[in-house]
Design an enzyme around this catalytic site. Structure first.
Site, PDB file in Angstrom:
ATOM      1  N   LYS A 141      -5.731  -3.969  -7.341  1.00 36.65           N
ATOM      2  CA  LYS A 141      -4.315  -3.912  -7.584  1.00 36.65           C
ATOM      3  C   LYS A 141      -4.112  -2.999  -8.781  1.00 36.65           C
ATOM      4  O   LYS A 141      -4.888  -3.173  -9.859  1.00 36.65           O
ATOM      5  CB  LYS A 141      -3.463  -4.877  -7.584  1.00 36.65           C
ATOM      6  CG  LYS A 141      -1.846  -4.609  -7.557  1.00 36.65           C
ATOM      7  CD  LYS A 141      -1.125  -6.107  -7.622  1.00 36.65           C
ATOM      8  CE  LYS A 141       0.485  -5.905  -7.508  1.00 36.65           C
ATOM      9  NZ  LYS A 141       1.022  -7.333  -7.579  1.00 36.65           N
ATOM     10  N   SER A 219       4.586  -7.034  -3.607  1.00 37.51           N
ATOM     11  CA  SER A 219       3.881  -5.780  -4.354  1.00 37.51           C
ATOM     12  C   SER A 219       2.572  -5.593  -4.226  1.00 37.51           C
ATOM     13  O   SER A 219       2.016  -4.589  -4.770  1.00 37.51           O
ATOM     14  CB  SER A 219       4.356  -6.057  -6.030  1.00 37.51           C
ATOM     15  OG  SER A 219       3.681  -7.146  -6.446  1.00 37.51           O
ATOM     16  N   SER A 243       3.479 -12.571  -4.096  1.00 42.77           N
ATOM     17  CA  SER A 243       2.770 -10.911  -3.875  1.00 42.77           C
ATOM     18  C   SER A 243       1.345 -10.940  -3.577  1.00 42.77           C
ATOM     19  O   SER A 243       0.642  -9.975  -3.247  1.00 42.77           O
ATOM     20  CB  SER A 243       2.944 -10.294  -5.073  1.00 42.77           C
ATOM     21  OG  SER A 243       4.223  -9.792  -5.164  1.00 42.77           O
TER      22      SER A 243
END
Length: 542
Positions: A141, A219, A243
């Protein structure tokens, strides 16, 4: 501690709950008194992983065969690499070929580090595998620091930021032989689903690649779409308000949010000091266990990780027993079921009922539990809104200097900024009351408990797992995944993994593959929707 628990080394037995209550009390006091600290440290992350049992046989890989290399699970790929039946070069090339072919539709990646990944694969191909992660392609990420590679959090604030060191989680994965294929798309500053800083949707749900309007989760959606779309073997995300587990549920994956402090957040662009978690998004419980085994452990750069129970053998927790044609978990698991959890005739209710029946038939003790008094108030929007005030502390200089840098998420940051101080202090006190009710009432007589929302367990730092339990047909006639959420005791990741592994040993939902995006190419060319400021506020901390 029971003999069974002692043999399994279960970390949530004995004084774990009271110890965690004291831990959260101290952490809350620290947050209130000193704040969360700066965005970046000066020293490089602690790169040496704790000893991890990632060298033995892996569960469920007895009959793994060479085929489509992108369809291999982490455990399956590791087994074939160890047997020299495939090489890291083969595996990386296969995944990069899919990235090149399909990511223009998926838009799962912010940055692809193809050259570095191939170079790393060639070097690892010459070495003897020392870990299950040796040669495994991973997605990271874009709020995790990666040395020499842009780390933007998909935001205007960090659009030119290139770290000089890796986040602890990244350095631990690469120390075990993991290969970073690139940085995955995310919501700006982890505030919503993956969009550009102005709200234009980027990443799509891998199960509906032709319809960008279908939400792929929170997210960490780039990380989830990369795994679901078979662009990487596994990935890591962050969770403050769902998330990791929400994208896993939305895309037929297994996502694990560990206990607060079990994995380091050093080198991760922060949201809140007392709610940020790092963890894996994987194809199944075995793969999630392998990832967590490498990630977990104390980090001298993150005080939240110190003084915790010893890291146990997470991979062993997924090693189910087979007796008399049925599956049994590796240790006792009592699953608590909330009132009305599986009531009704919707696809979700039917999938939940079937999941509970399957677990009950395969050695999990399923019992009904009652919600503690004042549950709705303690987990309601007024409480969660006050908790969001914490995230402003780190970003105060940007809020004071140029609010335009927050793009589509500005309204949610301003809402957090104007939370009164007395509301935030009240929230800190109420959180300890909620934690006490979870530890000694909701989880008083059970090991794990189903949930319908991430909110309660995210607010208090207890572990949470999401895994697939079925499918529903949406209005466009497309199959979309249904997922389950199960929360556990502090340091109780073993039981969560054991529960998911037991279910996955007798069901096949997690093995289903999304449709190839080729047929969606024309549809994907349509104008992508924008996420509005109002939707970001409504989504809360994702």
């Amino acid at each position: 501690m029971s003999d069974e628990a002692g043999a399994a080394g279960l970390a949530d037995e004995g004084p774990g709950r009271r110890r965690f209550l004291a831990y959260m009390t101290a952490l809350t006091a620290t947050a209130a008194a000193t704040g969360s600290g700066s965005l970046a440290g000066a020293a490089p992350a602690h790169a040496d992983p704790d000893p991890a049992p990632l060298t033995g046989p892996l569960p469920g890989t007895e009959d793994v065969q060479v085929g489509d290399l992108t369809e291999l699970t982490l455990a399956g790929a590791a087994t074939l690499i160890r047997a020299r039946r495939i090489s890291p070069v083969d595996l990386v090339d296969a995944h990069l070929a899919r990235v090149e072919k399909h990511d223009q539709i998926y838009q799962a990646f912010n940055t692809v580090t193809a050259d570095a990944a191939r170079k790393r694969a060639r070097a690892l191909a010459k070495e003897r595998p020392g870990s299950a992660l040796h040669g495994i392609p991973l997605g990271i990420k874009d709020n995790y620091y990666t040395r020499g590679v842009a780390t933007t959090a998909n935001s205007l604030i960090f659009k030119d930021f290139v770290p000089e060191y890796d986040a602890t989680c990244v350095s631990r994965l690469t120390a075990h032989g993991g290969i970073v294929l690139g940085k995955t798309q995310m919501g700006p500053l982890a505030s919503t689903r993956a969009t550009d800083p102005y709200g234009l949707v980027t990443t799509v749900n891998a199960w509906t690649p032709g319809d960008p309007a279908v939400n792929p989760g929170g997210s960490s959606t780039g990380s989830a779409t990369a795994v679901a779309g078979r662009l990487v073997t596994s990935s890591i995300g962050t969770q403050t308000g769902g998330s990791i587990t929400n994208p896993a549920n939305a895309q037929n994956l297994t996502g694990l949010k560990p206990t607060l402090g079990r994995t380091s957040v050093y080198g991760v662009i922060p949201l809140t000091y007392t709610r940020d978690h790092t963890g894996p998004i994987a194809r199944d419980a075995v793969d999630a266990a392998i990832m967590l085994q490498a990630l977990a452990g104390a980090d001298p750069h993150d005080p939240r990780t110190g003084g915790l129970p010893k890291v146990p053998d997470y991979v062993a927790a997924t090693r189910v027993r087979r007796t008399g044609g049925r599956v049994r978990p590796p240790f006792r698991i009592r699953l608590g079921v909330l009132p009305g959890y599986a009531d009704g005739t919707t696809a979700t209710a039917k999938a939940r009922a079937a999941m509970l029946a399957t677990l009950d038939d395969n050695g999990v003790e399923v019992v009904q539990v009652r919600l503690p008094a004042e549950w709705d108030f303690l987990t309601g929007s007024s409480i969660t809104t006050a908790s969001a005030a914490e995230r402003c502390e780190t970003f105060m200089e940007y809020l004071r200097s140029d609010v335009r840098l927050f793009g589509v998420s500005l309204a949610s940051w301003l809402r957090s900024l104007f939370v009164p101080g007395h509301d935030y202090v009240t929230w800190l006190r109420l959180r300890m009351l909620l934690l006490n009710k979870i530890l000694f009432e909701l989880l008083g007589d059970v090991d794990v408990v189903v949930q319908t929302s991430v909110t309660p367990f995210d607010l208090v730092g207890c572990p949470l797992i999401g895994f697939p339990i079925g499918f529903d047909r949406n209005a466009a006639g497309l199959d979309v995944p249904i997922g389950a959420l199960v929360g556990g005791r502090p340091y109780g990741e073993q039981r969560l993994l054991g529960l998911a592994a037991t279910y996955q040993a007798v069901t096949g939902w997690h093995r289903r593959r999304p449709p190839e995006p080729d047929a969606a190419r024309k549809l994907a060319a349509r104008q992508r929707p924008r996420v509005t400021a109002e939707e970001v506020v409504a989504a809360g901390l994702l």
